[in-house]
Design a protein around this motif. Structure first.
Motif, short mmCIF file in Angstrom:
data_model
loop_
_atom_site.label_atom_id
_atom_site.label_comp_id
_atom_site.label_asym_id
_atom_site.label_seq_id
_atom_site.Cartn_x
_atom_site.Cartn_y
_atom_site.Cartn_z
N GLY A 74 0.78 -1.23 0.00
CA GLY A 74 0.00 0.00 0.00
C GLY A 74 0.81 1.27 0.00
N LEU A 75 2.07 1.20 -0.45
CA LEU A 75 2.95 2.36 -0.42
C LEU A 75 3.02 3.09 -1.76
N THR A 76 2.46 2.49 -2.79
CA THR A 76 2.47 3.13 -4.11
C THR A 76 1.27 2.62 -4.90
N SER A 77 1.05 3.17 -6.06
CA SER A 77 -0.09 2.77 -6.90
C SER A 77 0.34 1.66 -7.86
N LYS A 78 -0.64 1.02 -8.46
CA LYS A 78 -0.36 -0.07 -9.38
C LYS A 78 0.38 0.42 -10.62
N GLU A 79 0.24 1.70 -10.94
CA GLU A 79 0.93 2.25 -12.12
C GLU A 79 2.44 2.22 -11.95
N ASN A 80 2.90 2.12 -10.70
CA ASN A 80 4.34 2.10 -10.43
C ASN A 80 4.92 0.70 -10.34
N VAL A 81 4.10 -0.31 -10.61
CA VAL A 81 4.61 -1.68 -10.71
C VAL A 81 5.14 -1.87 -12.12
N SER A 82 6.38 -2.31 -12.24
CA SER A 82 7.05 -2.34 -13.56
C SER A 82 6.65 -3.55 -14.40
N ILE A 83 5.34 -3.61 -14.69
CA ILE A 83 4.80 -4.61 -15.62
C ILE A 83 3.93 -3.84 -16.60
N LYS A 84 4.32 -3.83 -17.85
CA LYS A 84 3.62 -3.01 -18.83
C LYS A 84 3.28 -3.83 -20.08
N ALA A 85 2.20 -3.46 -20.74
CA ALA A 85 1.86 -4.04 -22.03
C ALA A 85 2.40 -3.10 -23.11
N THR A 86 3.33 -3.58 -23.91
CA THR A 86 3.89 -2.75 -24.99
C THR A 86 3.04 -2.84 -26.25
N ASP A 87 2.25 -3.89 -26.37
CA ASP A 87 1.18 -3.96 -27.37
C ASP A 87 0.19 -5.01 -26.88
N GLU A 88 -0.80 -5.37 -27.66
CA GLU A 88 -1.86 -6.26 -27.19
C GLU A 88 -1.35 -7.63 -26.75
#
Length: 524
Positions: free
Chosen positions: A148-162
């Protein structure tokens, strides 16, 4: 891998060791035989949420309902491609890129895309009851989000395309693909009864489950079985009778070997697991002090405690090639124990004559009650009184955090062939840590080991395990064996392996002649 309640077998299994593997290029499958496959499991409260499930029996069922980027090879249990079709690793070994297959679908026919995988992993991290979520703390931002110390946007898992996922690690972690085989990392849809695996759940009751083939599964044409019936039963005579009469294809619950007509159906093999007792530490408990715990372990009658064990264990980590086992617990010295306890009392200002008390919560079965009595009698001699707290088997594991006791028992099955599979149980910030023991040096050794994939990896982990043992946090008992009843002449797609996991997509029934017509059996 998963927690398994250890229930003693009521019969001798000496000599009943049969190892048979299967080939994925097995003989042509007779589809007319695949209408139903019956499995009988032990009765307990089953949790079929991949994010919160913790029993080995649940992990087995979840191989049928859900799938992630990788799945277990049915023979070796090495990672095998599932929803992922390829991946690559950056030069610094911290950036992993996964390419997904574009024909994977949920059970409703909707496509499985990169964001679905990411959403499932984020849901895992956000779930307070997720047993294994801290295993993903190797990902940048995951631990902070989980706490609970940061938002999910700061978790380094990203979709670079579909159909592409980019994941950034804090440090190299060569075991990542092995982790991603685990059911907790499979793709799910929160709040929706959608399945990503080869089967869907058609019906669920207190007596069992019905699974039917998922026609939208990308590999459904290669899934032989149309239906799997999973029943729950702990009655050994009933189970044996139903197996003898052909009503059960695979029995992983109790049975009576004396009444069994085909003893070559017994599949008994060493399991990548350790049974041990552990202290649950609390702030105001005297047993929060290592000196007091060390005194108890010196007084423990190890030979008696491990009598009739399949493979005696003096340490936690299951023996692995290239891993130097630390010095474990083998000898009993009551005089040394009494001296250690005297010194510990003096350091805390406790009178030598004052007796101490300890509470041991155990599953309410004959095997565990006998083990507890052995400890009770041994520790009584050095001035420690034990209260044994029996807890119903089905409720034991889920209530460890709630039970007011100092000592508990686990049988832990490793998830992957690495000492980390056991040592993660005691990392200070791990969701797997129910002992509440924390040690900065132990955590540092685990973190540093992740930087290496050579002999230094195991060397550092061995040092960490030695620290855990020296702190007297656990009492190792044995490395158990797995016992299943299954005729491998009649069933294909099932192979002996150290995790006792058998992915359901490969199971099928072979064409055989009935060996035992019109069986009549006397049930004692």
């Amino acid at each position: 891998m998963k927690i398994k309640l250890f229930i003693s077998l009521l019969f001798s299994l000496t000599g009943f060791i049969f190892a048979q593997n299967f080939s994925l290029q097995d003989a042509e499958i007779n589809q007319e035989l695949q209408d139903n496959f019956t499995i009988v499991n032990s009765q307990h409260n089953y949790d079929l949420n991949p994010h919160t499930a913790s029993y080995s029996a649940e992990a087995q069922i979840l191989t049928g309902l859900y799938e992630g980027l990788f799945t277990y090879d049915p023979i070796t249990l090495d990672p095998s491609y599932a929803i992922a079709k390829s991946f690559r690793i950056s030069r610094d070994k911290k950036r992993w890129t996964f390419i997904l297959r574009d024909d994977a679908k949920f059970s409703d026919g909707s496509p499985i895309k990169a964001q679905d995988i990411i959403d499932s992993w984020i849901d895992l991290l956000a779930e307070p009851a997720a047993t294994y979520s801290s295993l993903f703390d190797i990902v940048e931002g995951a631990e902070e989000f989980r706490n609970g110390l940061t938002s999910k946007e700061n978790v380094s898992i990203k979709a670079t395309d579909e159909y592409t996922i980019s994941l950034h690690l804090k440090n190299p972690a060569s075991h990542l693909t092995k982790l991603l085989c685990m059911p907790c990392f499979a793709v799910t849809k929160k709040g929706q009864k959608l399945y990503s695996g080869p089967f869907v759940l058609q019906d669920e009751s207190e007596n069992g489950l019905i699974l039917v083939k998922n026609e939208n599964y990308y590999d459904s044409k290669k899934v032989p079985l149309n239906k799997i019936s999973i029943l729950y039963c702990n009655d050994e005579s009933e189970n044996t009778y139903n197996y003898n009469t052909g009503k059960i294809d695979w029995l992983s619950s109790t049975f009576n070997s004396e009444e069994l007509l085909t003893k070559d159906s017994i599949q008994l093999f060493a399991e990548y697991a350790t049974q041990f007792f552990f202290f649950k530490l609390s702030e105001h408990s005297i047993w929060n002090n290592a000196e007091f715990r060390q005194a108890l372990l010196e007084a423990t009658p190890w030979d008696e405690l491990r009598a009739n064990s399949y493979v005696k264990a003096s340490t936690l980590v299951y023996p692995l090639n290239g891993y130097k086992q630390p010095q474990g617990y083998v000898f009993t010295d009551k005089n040394e124990a009494a001296l250690l306890l005297k010194e510990a009392k003096e350091s805390k200002g406790i009178s030598f004559e004052e007796r101490l008390s300890i509470r041991f919560a155990v599953p309410d079965n004959e095997y565990m009650m006998k083990k507890a009595e052995i400890l009770k009698n041994a520790w009584l001699e050095i001035g420690v009184d034990m209260e044994i707290i029996p807890v119903a088997d089905y409720a034991y594991l889920s209530n460890i955090s709630l039970i007011d006791a100092d000592l508990f028992t686990y049988t832990w099955i490793g998830d992957f062939a690495d000492p980390l599979a056991f040592l993660e149980l005691f990392r200070g910030n791990s969701t797997l840590n129910v002992s509440n023991w924390k040690n900065e040096e132990f955590d540092r050794l685990l973190d540093e080991s992740a930087l290496y994939s050579d002999e230094n990896h195991n060397k550092l982990l061995s040092q960490a395990e030695q620290l855990l043992l020296d702190e007297a946090v656990i009492l190792p008992i044995q490395h158990p064996v797995s016992v299943n009843l299954i005729d491998l002449n009649a069933v294909g797609g099932w192979s002996i392996n150290a995790f006792d996991i058998h992915p359901m997509k490969y199971l099928f029934k072979r064409e055989t002649k009935d060996k035992i017509p019109n069986v009549v059996m006397l049930i004692k």
